[in-house]
Design a protein around this motif. Structure first.
Motif, short mmCIF file in Angstrom:
data_model
loop_
_atom_site.label_atom_id
_atom_site.label_comp_id
_atom_site.label_asym_id
_atom_site.label_seq_id
_atom_site.Cartn_x
_atom_site.Cartn_y
_atom_site.Cartn_z
N THR A 28 95.56 55.85 51.24
CA THR A 28 96.82 56.53 51.02
C THR A 28 96.67 57.53 49.88
OG1 THR A 28 98.04 54.58 51.72
CG2 THR A 28 99.25 56.19 50.43
N VAL A 29 97.15 58.73 50.08
CA VAL A 29 97.12 59.74 49.03
C VAL A 29 98.28 59.45 48.08
CG1 VAL A 29 97.28 62.21 48.53
CG2 VAL A 29 96.09 61.43 50.58
N GLN A 31 99.13 61.17 45.17
CA GLN A 31 99.81 62.35 44.63
C GLN A 31 99.43 63.57 45.48
OE1 GLN A 31 99.59 63.23 40.41
NE2 GLN A 31 98.70 61.23 40.01
N VAL A 32 100.40 64.40 45.74
CA VAL A 32 100.15 65.69 46.40
C VAL A 32 100.85 66.75 45.56
CG1 VAL A 32 100.46 67.09 48.47
CG2 VAL A 32 100.00 64.64 48.68
N GLN A 33 100.07 67.73 45.10
CA GLN A 33 100.63 68.83 44.31
C GLN A 33 100.03 70.13 44.81
OE1 GLN A 33 100.51 68.13 40.02
NE2 GLN A 33 100.37 65.93 40.40
N SER A 34 100.71 71.21 44.51
CA SER A 34 100.26 72.52 44.97
C SER A 34 100.14 73.47 43.78
CB SER A 34 101.26 73.08 45.98
OG SER A 34 100.88 74.37 46.38
N VAL A 39 96.81 73.24 48.26
CA VAL A 39 97.40 71.91 48.23
C VAL A 39 96.30 70.91 47.86
CG1 VAL A 39 98.61 70.14 49.56
CG2 VAL A 39 99.09 72.56 49.96
N PHE A 40 96.59 70.09 46.86
CA PHE A 40 95.63 69.11 46.37
C PHE A 40 96.19 67.70 46.57
CE2 PHE A 40 94.92 72.99 44.07
CZ PHE A 40 93.55 73.07 43.90
N GLY A 41 95.36 66.81 47.07
CA GLY A 41 95.74 65.41 47.20
C GLY A 41 94.85 64.57 46.30
N CYS A 42 95.42 63.54 45.72
CA CYS A 42 94.66 62.68 44.80
C CYS A 42 94.95 61.22 45.14
CB CYS A 42 95.07 62.98 43.36
SG CYS A 42 94.20 61.99 42.15
N GLU A 45 96.95 57.26 41.47
CA GLU A 45 98.35 57.45 41.09
C GLU A 45 98.53 57.66 39.59
OE1 GLU A 45 99.76 52.79 41.06
OE2 GLU A 45 99.73 53.89 42.95
#
Length: 128
Positions: A28-29, A31-34, A39-42, A45
């Motif tokens: 599960t990703v 955090q998703v930020q742009s 778009v970056f997924g991490c 948490e």
């Protein structure tokens, strides 16, 4: 559709049915930020905010994105069908160097010079 691993190539022949597929589904990703349209997924948490993580790299992204006309990805992705072991193209396109002496031995020996030392894997890396 739930992200679990449904199949594994050569599961019986290579893993002798001992590979635990329940442990290797999609993660599960967290955090998703742009930033600047990227778009970056991490998965962490507790990771810092994206802008903090980018640090000085954000300046380079700004410079690239602020160029005349902006930045745009044009066209469909390039796809190839290669009838070979999946590791061959992966290793060749991620920057490996160990294949050079074997795959390109004829070229290396014909051009001579320092590169010829790698012909057939003859190149030895000195250790300290």
């Amino acid at each position: 559709m739930d992200g679990s691993l449904a199949n594994l190539p050569l599961e019986h022949d290579a893993y002798h049915d001992r590979f635990d597929k329940n442990r290797w589904g999609l993660m599960t990703v967290a955090q998703v930020q742009s930033y600047r349209g990227f778009v970056f997924g991490c998965f962490d948490e507790n990771a810092p905010p994206l802008l903090d993580y980018l640090g000085e790299m954000a300046w380079y992204m700004d410079t690239f994105c602020d160029s005349a006309g902006g930045a745009e990805l044009i066209g469909p992705p390039m796809k190839s069908i290669l009838h070979c072991n999946w590791k061959v193209p992966t290793e060749n396109f991620i920057g490996d160097a160990y294949h050079i002496g074997w795959t390109h031995a004829a070229v290396l020996s014909s051009i001579g010079g320092g590169g010829a030392r790698a012909d057939g894997g003859k190149l030895r890396i000195a250790t300290v």
